[in-house]
Design an enzyme around this catalytic site. Sequence first.
Site, PDB file in Angstrom:
ATOM      1  N   CYS A  63       7.436  -6.656  14.921  1.00 55.10           N
ATOM      2  CA  CYS A  63       7.058  -5.832  16.083  1.00 55.10           C
ATOM      3  C   CYS A  63       5.668  -6.247  16.563  1.00 55.10           C
ATOM      4  O   CYS A  63       4.772  -6.487  15.764  1.00 55.10           O
ATOM      5  CB  CYS A  63       7.065  -4.353  15.706  1.00 55.10           C
ATOM      6  SG  CYS A  63       8.682  -3.778  15.157  1.00 55.10           S
ATOM      7  N   CYS A 107       7.008  -8.044   6.560  1.00 56.67           N
ATOM      8  CA  CYS A 107       8.192  -7.551   7.276  1.00 56.67           C
ATOM      9  C   CYS A 107       8.692  -8.646   8.200  1.00 56.67           C
ATOM     10  O   CYS A 107       7.906  -9.340   8.840  1.00 56.67           O
ATOM     11  CB  CYS A 107       7.853  -6.296   8.083  1.00 56.67           C
ATOM     12  SG  CYS A 107       9.292  -5.582   8.917  1.00 56.67           S
ATOM     13  N   SER A 109      12.323   5.581   7.628  1.00 50.25           N
ATOM     14  CA  SER A 109      11.960   5.177   8.990  1.00 50.25           C
ATOM     15  C   SER A 109      12.452   3.751   9.215  1.00 50.25           C
ATOM     16  O   SER A 109      12.225   2.871   8.395  1.00 50.25           O
ATOM     17  CB  SER A 109      10.441   5.236   9.153  1.00 50.25           C
ATOM     18  OG  SER A 109      10.067   4.778  10.436  1.00 50.25           O
ATOM     19  N   CYS A 167       2.405  -4.309  15.354  1.00 52.59           N
ATOM     20  CA  CYS A 167       2.288  -3.996  13.925  1.00 52.59           C
ATOM     21  C   CYS A 167       1.721  -5.194  13.171  1.00 52.59           C
ATOM     22  O   CYS A 167       2.254  -6.302  13.285  1.00 52.59           O
ATOM     23  CB  CYS A 167       3.662  -3.617  13.376  1.00 52.59           C
ATOM     24  SG  CYS A 167       3.680  -3.370  11.590  1.00 52.59           S
ATOM     25  N   GLU A 184       0.797  -1.212   0.000  1.00 55.77           N
ATOM     26  CA  GLU A 184       0.000   0.000   0.000  1.00 55.77           C
ATOM     27  C   GLU A 184       0.834   1.268   0.000  1.00 55.77           C
ATOM     28  O   GLU A 184       1.937   1.325   0.530  1.00 55.77           O
ATOM     29  CB  GLU A 184      -0.961   0.038   1.178  1.00 55.77           C
ATOM     30  CG  GLU A 184      -2.155   0.891   0.814  1.00 55.77           C
ATOM     31  CD  GLU A 184      -2.906   1.394   2.013  1.00 55.77           C
ATOM     32  OE1 GLU A 184      -4.131   1.502   1.917  1.00 55.77           O
ATOM     33  OE2 GLU A 184      -2.279   1.702   3.018  1.00 55.77           O
ATOM     34  N   SER A 207      12.109   4.156  14.963  1.00 59.61           N
ATOM     35  CA  SER A 207      10.962   3.682  15.737  1.00 59.61           C
ATOM     36  C   SER A 207      11.465   3.165  17.077  1.00 59.61           C
ATOM     37  O   SER A 207      11.966   2.050  17.168  1.00 59.61           O
ATOM     38  CB  SER A 207      10.246   2.583  14.953  1.00 59.61           C
ATOM     39  OG  SER A 207       9.704   3.136  13.769  1.00 59.61           O
ATOM     40  N   LEU A 208      11.325   3.978  18.101  1.00 59.75           N
ATOM     41  CA  LEU A 208      11.913   3.670  19.408  1.00 59.75           C
ATOM     42  C   LEU A 208      10.954   2.850  20.270  1.00 59.75           C
ATOM     43  O   LEU A 208      11.272   1.751  20.698  1.00 59.75           O
ATOM     44  CB  LEU A 208      12.277   4.993  20.097  1.00 59.75           C
ATOM     45  CG  LEU A 208      13.432   4.970  21.060  1.00 59.75           C
ATOM     46  CD1 LEU A 208      14.714   4.470  20.411  1.00 59.75           C
ATOM     47  CD2 LEU A 208      13.650   6.380  21.623  1.00 59.75           C
ATOM     48  N   ASN A 225      -2.926   1.975  16.679  1.00 61.79           N
ATOM     49  CA  ASN A 225      -4.123   1.551  15.959  1.00 61.79           C
ATOM     50  C   ASN A 225      -4.273   0.055  16.152  1.00 61.79           C
ATOM     51  O   ASN A 225      -3.494  -0.718  15.610  1.00 61.79           O
ATOM     52  CB  ASN A 225      -3.999   1.886  14.473  1.00 61.79           C
ATOM     53  CG  ASN A 225      -4.003   3.386  14.254  1.00 61.79           C
ATOM     54  OD1 ASN A 225      -4.885   4.093  14.720  1.00 61.79           O
ATOM     55  ND2 ASN A 225      -2.979   3.888  13.591  1.00 61.79           N
ATOM     56  N   CYS A 264      -2.873   3.191  10.445  1.00 61.07           N
ATOM     57  CA  CYS A 264      -1.620   2.473  10.569  1.00 61.07           C
ATOM     58  C   CYS A 264      -1.719   1.292  11.524  1.00 61.07           C
ATOM     59  O   CYS A 264      -2.047   1.463  12.691  1.00 61.07           O
ATOM     60  CB  CYS A 264      -0.621   3.467  11.162  1.00 61.07           C
ATOM     61  SG  CYS A 264       0.948   3.428  10.425  1.00 61.07           S
ATOM     62  N   GLY A 295       6.885  -2.728   5.589  1.00 66.47           N
ATOM     63  CA  GLY A 295       8.249  -3.245   5.499  1.00 66.47           C
ATOM     64  C   GLY A 295       9.299  -2.422   6.213  1.00 66.47           C
ATOM     65  O   GLY A 295       9.068  -1.283   6.624  1.00 66.47           O
ATOM     66  N   CYS A 306       3.522   8.199   1.411  1.00 67.05           N
ATOM     67  CA  CYS A 306       4.039   7.156   2.305  1.00 67.05           C
ATOM     68  C   CYS A 306       4.184   5.871   1.479  1.00 67.05           C
ATOM     69  O   CYS A 306       3.203   5.364   0.928  1.00 67.05           O
ATOM     70  CB  CYS A 306       3.052   6.978   3.462  1.00 67.05           C
ATOM     71  SG  CYS A 306       3.515   5.678   4.613  1.00 67.05           S
TER      72      CYS A 306
HETATM   73  N1  SAH Z   1       9.630  -0.596   9.380  1.00 70.54           N
HETATM   74  C1  SAH Z   1       9.811   0.787   9.569  1.00 70.54           C
HETATM   75  C2  SAH Z   1       8.903   1.648   8.729  1.00 70.54           C
HETATM   76  C3  SAH Z   1       7.494   1.181   8.572  1.00 70.54           C
HETATM   77  S1  SAH Z   1       6.499   1.223  10.001  1.00 70.54           S
HETATM   78  C4  SAH Z   1       9.679   1.158  11.033  1.00 70.54           C
HETATM   79  O1  SAH Z   1       9.273   0.312  11.831  1.00 70.54           O
HETATM   80  O2  SAH Z   1      10.036   2.267  11.365  1.00 70.54           O
HETATM   81  C5  SAH Z   1       6.162   2.960  10.112  1.00 70.54           C
HETATM   82  C6  SAH Z   1       5.638   3.376  11.473  1.00 70.54           C
HETATM   83  O3  SAH Z   1       4.322   2.810  11.704  1.00 70.54           O
HETATM   84  C7  SAH Z   1       6.536   2.890  12.600  1.00 70.54           C
HETATM   85  O4  SAH Z   1       6.947   3.953  13.408  1.00 70.54           O
HETATM   86  C8  SAH Z   1       5.625   1.973  13.365  1.00 70.54           C
HETATM   87  O5  SAH Z   1       5.876   2.069  14.725  1.00 70.54           O
HETATM   88  C9  SAH Z   1       4.233   2.475  13.056  1.00 70.54           C
HETATM   89  N2  SAH Z   1       3.213   1.449  13.348  1.00 70.54           N
HETATM   90  C10 SAH Z   1       3.241   0.142  13.041  1.00 70.54           C
HETATM   91  N3  SAH Z   1       2.134  -0.480  13.496  1.00 70.54           N
HETATM   92  C11 SAH Z   1       1.396   0.464  14.108  1.00 70.54           C
HETATM   93  C12 SAH Z   1       0.146   0.449  14.790  1.00 70.54           C
HETATM   94  N4  SAH Z   1      -0.566  -0.664  14.911  1.00 70.54           N
HETATM   95  N5  SAH Z   1      -0.326   1.601  15.272  1.00 70.54           N
HETATM   96  C13 SAH Z   1       0.380   2.742  15.136  1.00 70.54           C
HETATM   97  N6  SAH Z   1       1.556   2.829  14.516  1.00 70.54           N
HETATM   98  C14 SAH Z   1       2.073   1.688  14.011  1.00 70.54           C
HETATM   99 FE1  SF4 Z   2       8.291  -4.127  10.350  1.00 69.35          FE
HETATM  100 FE2  SF4 Z   2       8.155  -1.500  10.969  1.00 69.35          FE
HETATM  101 FE3  SF4 Z   2       6.042  -3.141  11.347  1.00 69.35          FE
HETATM  102 FE4  SF4 Z   2       8.174  -3.374  12.920  1.00 69.35          FE
HETATM  103  S1  SF4 Z   2       6.798  -1.554  12.767  1.00 69.35           S
HETATM  104  S2  SF4 Z   2       7.052  -5.070  11.956  1.00 69.35           S
HETATM  105  S3  SF4 Z   2       9.828  -2.949  11.492  1.00 69.35           S
HETATM  106  S4  SF4 Z   2       6.958  -2.573   9.405  1.00 69.35           S
END
Ligand code: SAH
Ligand code: SF4
Length: 382
Positions: free
Chosen positions: A115, A111, A197, A118, A91, A219-220, A300, A343, A165, A104
Amino acid sequence: MTVNLLDFDLEGLAAWCETLGEKRFRATQLFRWIHQRGASDFESMTDLAQALRSKLSANASVKALSVVSEHTSADGTIKWLFDVGGGNAVETVFIPEDDRATLCISSQAGCAVGCRFCSTGAQGFSRNLSTGEIVAQLWYAEHELKRRMGRTERLISNVVMMGMGEPLQNYQALVPALRVMLDDHGYGLSRRRLTVSTSGVVPMIDRLGQDCPVALAVSLHASNDTLRTDLVPLNRKHPLPELMRACQRYLAHAPRDFVTFEYCMLDGVNDSPSHARELLSLLQDVELGVACKVNLIPFNPFPQSGLVRSPAARVQAFAEVLQDAGIVTTTRKTRGDDIDAACGQLAGDVQDRTGINRRRVLHKPIMMALTGASAGATKVED
Ligand code: SAH
Ligand code: SF4
């Protein structure tokens, strides 16, 4: 098999043109036709000699992605789901604002980082996108929207690699794609307006600083290693001290003098005032601290995550701890709620609705597009 010209940055295209017996400067003309004018039909490239046009038609193509779906929000946010073959889809989200237009972009189908919060992570890794597939998202959005709006000047001013990803786990394809975006003969983005990111792939943060420094978002999501390893499994390999030092090193090359730290706010997990204070100590640590801005992202939710979004008051209180200490802290706005595109959400069975294999497809933005969840359109502060 024809060569996909979207796979090349200008240098690569010039080298390829030489293999056809063409002068390198022809590549610049061709590159401008493709990326500045959105051309894919070589016959329309009227300032190229007919012999070259014929050679191009025989050997090359500009390979667009096919659109599975498009959703437009009342606030103007547009989400496309692109088919990348083999049952995979990715997407792309367009986010118009008063002073900018952000795209975006996805870098992988699925991925591997996994995480906990996610949905992409929950679905697992399918494959890396090629340079051409990364660039095709921008090529399509820029030129399709320009056509619709009857515009000739550039439209997309900012790109964030925040779709599906982990971009730094697809480094080889990523860097040429970034170069196409930055090139004055391509999309002419400024390095400050192109953001990668990452969840913290430390060696690749260093390489990006050397090869193609652009704005960096990390992404901390946690204020200590135990919590971060639980949320972002990659932290076991590259723990916080190592990650913070990589951010410090990156700033020596970066086009901005700060790193953006993203922090997904999870109710009762990482969102207490003591977490905020612990984060503040990390950010201000004499050895590990780094010039930064913090972007809080309300979680989310998606089914089976077992996680809940932090209440707004808790996000606000967390932000205030950082702000009171002088750290610029913003809370990410969710865009496109009415088309349910947030997201990280996962809801319903995609296969039923699209015919595309759910296990391999489902990710946050995609899910929103398909199921009506909202894709927390991603915005990074200027
Ligand atoms: N893989 C990279 C970039 C894609 S994710 C990364 O992790 O940085 C982009 C952003 O979306 C990240 O900061 C991640 O924390 C956020 N994200 C992923 N799942 C989410 C969720 N369920 N709710 C809110 N933000 C989310
Ligand atoms: Fe992959 Fe980023 Fe999602 Fe973590 S937050 S699973 S690194 S896309």
